[in-house]
Design a protein around this motif. Structure first.
Motif, PDB file in Angstrom:
ATOM      1  N   HIS A  78       0.736  -1.265   0.082  1.00  0.00           N
ATOM      2  CA  HIS A  78      -0.174   0.082  -0.117  1.00  0.00           C
ATOM      3  C   HIS A  78       0.897   1.348   0.073  1.00  0.00           C
ATOM      4  O   HIS A  78       0.266   2.331  -0.180  1.00  0.00           O
ATOM      5  N   VAL A  79       2.291   1.256   0.075  1.00  0.00           N
ATOM      6  CA  VAL A  79       3.038   2.339   0.154  1.00  0.00           C
ATOM      7  C   VAL A  79       2.940   2.835  -1.253  1.00  0.00           C
ATOM      8  O   VAL A  79       3.322   2.333  -2.294  1.00  0.00           O
ATOM      9  N   CYS A  95       0.387   6.075   2.226  1.00  0.00           N
ATOM     10  CA  CYS A  95      -0.169   4.800   1.579  1.00  0.00           C
ATOM     11  C   CYS A  95      -1.585   5.050   1.197  1.00  0.00           C
ATOM     12  O   CYS A  95      -2.278   5.887   1.394  1.00  0.00           O
ATOM     13  N   ARG A  96      -1.767   4.069  -0.022  1.00  0.00           N
ATOM     14  CA  ARG A  96      -3.204   4.202  -0.800  1.00  0.00           C
ATOM     15  C   ARG A  96      -4.050   3.871   0.398  1.00  0.00           C
ATOM     16  O   ARG A  96      -4.020   3.018   1.208  1.00  0.00           O
ATOM     17  N   ARG A  97      -5.269   4.576   0.342  1.00  0.00           N
ATOM     18  CA  ARG A  97      -6.366   4.041   1.194  1.00  0.00           C
ATOM     19  C   ARG A  97      -7.060   2.757   0.696  1.00  0.00           C
ATOM     20  O   ARG A  97      -7.480   2.622  -0.372  1.00  0.00           O
ATOM     21  N   LEU A  98      -7.423   1.730   1.668  1.00  0.00           N
ATOM     22  CA  LEU A  98      -7.693   0.459   1.411  1.00  0.00           C
ATOM     23  C   LEU A  98      -8.969   0.186   2.119  1.00  0.00           C
ATOM     24  O   LEU A  98      -9.363   0.956   3.252  1.00  0.00           O
ATOM     25  N   GLU A  99      -9.738  -0.620   1.626  1.00  0.00           N
ATOM     26  CA  GLU A  99     -11.092  -0.998   2.094  1.00  0.00           C
ATOM     27  C   GLU A  99     -10.517  -2.498   2.792  1.00  0.00           C
ATOM     28  O   GLU A  99     -10.155  -3.436   2.253  1.00  0.00           O
ATOM     29  N   MET A 100     -10.114  -2.251   4.112  1.00  0.00           N
ATOM     30  CA  MET A 100      -9.574  -3.303   4.882  1.00  0.00           C
ATOM     31  C   MET A 100     -10.517  -4.332   5.058  1.00  0.00           C
ATOM     32  O   MET A 100     -11.626  -4.353   5.665  1.00  0.00           O
ATOM     33  N   PHE A 101     -10.172  -5.886   5.077  1.00  0.00           N
ATOM     34  CA  PHE A 101     -10.919  -6.970   5.330  1.00  0.00           C
ATOM     35  C   PHE A 101     -10.751  -7.061   6.856  1.00  0.00           C
ATOM     36  O   PHE A 101      -9.681  -6.638   7.826  1.00  0.00           O
ATOM     37  N   PRO A 102     -12.046  -7.345   7.521  1.00  0.00           N
ATOM     38  CA  PRO A 102     -12.003  -7.600   8.978  1.00  0.00           C
ATOM     39  C   PRO A 102     -11.314  -8.709   9.518  1.00  0.00           C
ATOM     40  O   PRO A 102     -11.891  -9.150  10.550  1.00  0.00           O
ATOM     41  N   VAL A 103     -10.221  -9.119   9.203  1.00  0.00           N
ATOM     42  CA  VAL A 103      -9.735 -10.352   9.611  1.00  0.00           C
ATOM     43  C   VAL A 103      -8.087 -10.044   9.568  1.00  0.00           C
ATOM     44  O   VAL A 103      -7.471  -9.446   8.813  1.00  0.00           O
ATOM     45  N   GLU A 104      -7.637 -10.566  10.877  1.00  0.00           N
ATOM     46  CA  GLU A 104      -6.245 -10.719  10.797  1.00  0.00           C
ATOM     47  C   GLU A 104      -5.640 -12.172  10.254  1.00  0.00           C
ATOM     48  O   GLU A 104      -6.264 -13.181  10.653  1.00  0.00           O
ATOM     49  N   LEU A 208      -8.667  -4.102  -0.052  1.00  0.00           N
ATOM     50  CA  LEU A 208      -9.161  -3.779  -1.474  1.00  0.00           C
ATOM     51  C   LEU A 208      -8.652  -2.532  -1.915  1.00  0.00           C
ATOM     52  O   LEU A 208      -9.119  -1.570  -1.055  1.00  0.00           O
ATOM     53  N   GLY A 209      -7.787  -2.484  -2.807  1.00  0.00           N
ATOM     54  CA  GLY A 209      -7.413  -1.100  -3.323  1.00  0.00           C
ATOM     55  C   GLY A 209      -8.643  -0.660  -4.409  1.00  0.00           C
ATOM     56  O   GLY A 209      -9.724  -1.401  -4.702  1.00  0.00           O
ATOM     57  N   VAL A 214      -6.379  -7.165  -4.382  1.00  0.00           N
ATOM     58  CA  VAL A 214      -5.862  -7.330  -2.987  1.00  0.00           C
ATOM     59  C   VAL A 214      -4.652  -6.644  -2.837  1.00  0.00           C
ATOM     60  O   VAL A 214      -3.751  -6.807  -3.733  1.00  0.00           O
ATOM     61  N   VAL A 215      -4.388  -5.779  -1.936  1.00  0.00           N
ATOM     62  CA  VAL A 215      -3.159  -5.027  -1.378  1.00  0.00           C
ATOM     63  C   VAL A 215      -2.842  -5.537   0.143  1.00  0.00           C
ATOM     64  O   VAL A 215      -3.623  -5.492   0.983  1.00  0.00           O
ATOM     65  N   LEU A 216      -1.457  -5.669   0.157  1.00  0.00           N
ATOM     66  CA  LEU A 216      -0.801  -5.846   1.568  1.00  0.00           C
ATOM     67  C   LEU A 216      -0.883  -4.245   2.184  1.00  0.00           C
ATOM     68  O   LEU A 216      -0.131  -3.596   1.757  1.00  0.00           O
TER      69      LEU A 216
END
Length: 289
Positions: A78-79, A95-104, A208-209, A214-216
């Motif tokens: 994401h950088v 970093c690009r703003r992501l829609e983060m998954f609610p999972v570690e 999600l970008g 999928v983005v780390l």
């Protein structure tokens, strides 16, 4: 918790246990981005401690940036820029703003921590059955995916099975995150082994970008998100020395601290701070050079 600094051109929006997040005060050349600043705060047992660890934020950022490069052929990171305010140079990333998954997304190659607790109860971790007879720090027959449901600040993440992730995100997406997590762990374990470090486990976050890929995100393979053990002293059957906040955890649970975990944690002694800072720096020096 230490107040997040005011930064020219950026507006503070959130502070986690260690990181402060900012949004641009005006449209940014890179588009929809956030400024991620790694502070020198340290947390333990789901509490943010009142004592800072000098240089910790720079170590976390340096390691994350290095790992993003090592993993770039497996998954985008994401950088987008290191053009950050001078006050946070060396410990911040745009970093690009992501829609983060609610999972570690957790990968384990060795049995320790909460995984060992689960194993002792039912010979499985997050629904993954394991052979009998494993002990503290046993190497697993193969790395396993042991996800956790993200908790609110101050709460503990909850270990869950792959089926729960599939119910939450869909079977296809869950499988994609599992495969990415195990692929990243395999790469990291191989790279670290050449530098005399065992990666016992690691926690990753994905989002999600804007293009749907999928983005780390977040931090990657730091002593805060992973267990790093020196390979030359590895011996299963006992707790391993590690390149993280082990000194902090040990002191907090000692009679000297006198802490019951229900009240605010006490300040750390100087020697614990110095030894912890040394361990973080040593991890970075062994890996990055």
């Amino acid at each position: 918790m230490t107040t997040a600094p005011q930064l020219p051109g950026w507006e503070h929006v959130y502070s986690g246990k260690v990181r402060d997040l900012y949004r641009p005060a005006a449209p940014h050349p890179a588009g929809d981005v956030v400024l991620v600043v790694a502070s020198d705060r340290i947390s333990a047992y789901d509490h943010v401690l009142p004592t800072l660890i000098p240089g910790k934020g720079e170590v976390l950022t340096r390691l994350s940036l290095w790992w993003f490069d090592q993993l770039a052929d497996l998954v985008p990171g994401h950088v987008v820029s290191l053009d950050v305010p001078a006050a946070v140079a060396g410990r911040a990333m745009v970093c690009r703003r992501l829609e983060m998954f609610p999972v570690e997304c957790v990968a384990r190659g060795y049995l320790t921590g909460s995984g060992l607790v689960e194993y002792r109860e039912n010979q499985a971790v997050c629904g993954v059955s394991l052979p009998a007879g494993l002990v503290e720090a046993s190497r697993l027959p193969e790395p396993i995916f042991t996800p956790a449901r993200k908790a609110e600040l101050g709460e503990h993440d909850e270990n869950v099975s792959f089926d729960v992730v599939a119910e939450t995100l869909g079977a296809g997406r869950a499988a994609e995150l599992r495969d990415l997590t195990l692929g990243i762990y395999a790469r990291a374990a191989e790279v670290a082994a050449r530098r005399g470090i065992i990666v016992a486990d690691t926690k990753l976050e994905f989002g999600l970008g804007p293009d749907g890929r999928v983005v780390l995100g977040d931090e990657v393979l730091t002593p805060d998100s992973s267990r790093f053990w020196p390979a030359d002293g590895y011996a299963p059957g006992r707790v391993q020395p590690s390149f993280d906040k082990q000194f902090v955890r040990d002191w907090l649970t000692s009679p000297e601290a006198g802490w019951d975990r229900t009240s605010p944690p006490p300040p750390l002694p100087r020697d614990v701070v110095e030894r912890t800072a040394d361990r973080y720096r040593e991890a970075a020096e062994r890996l990055v050079g």
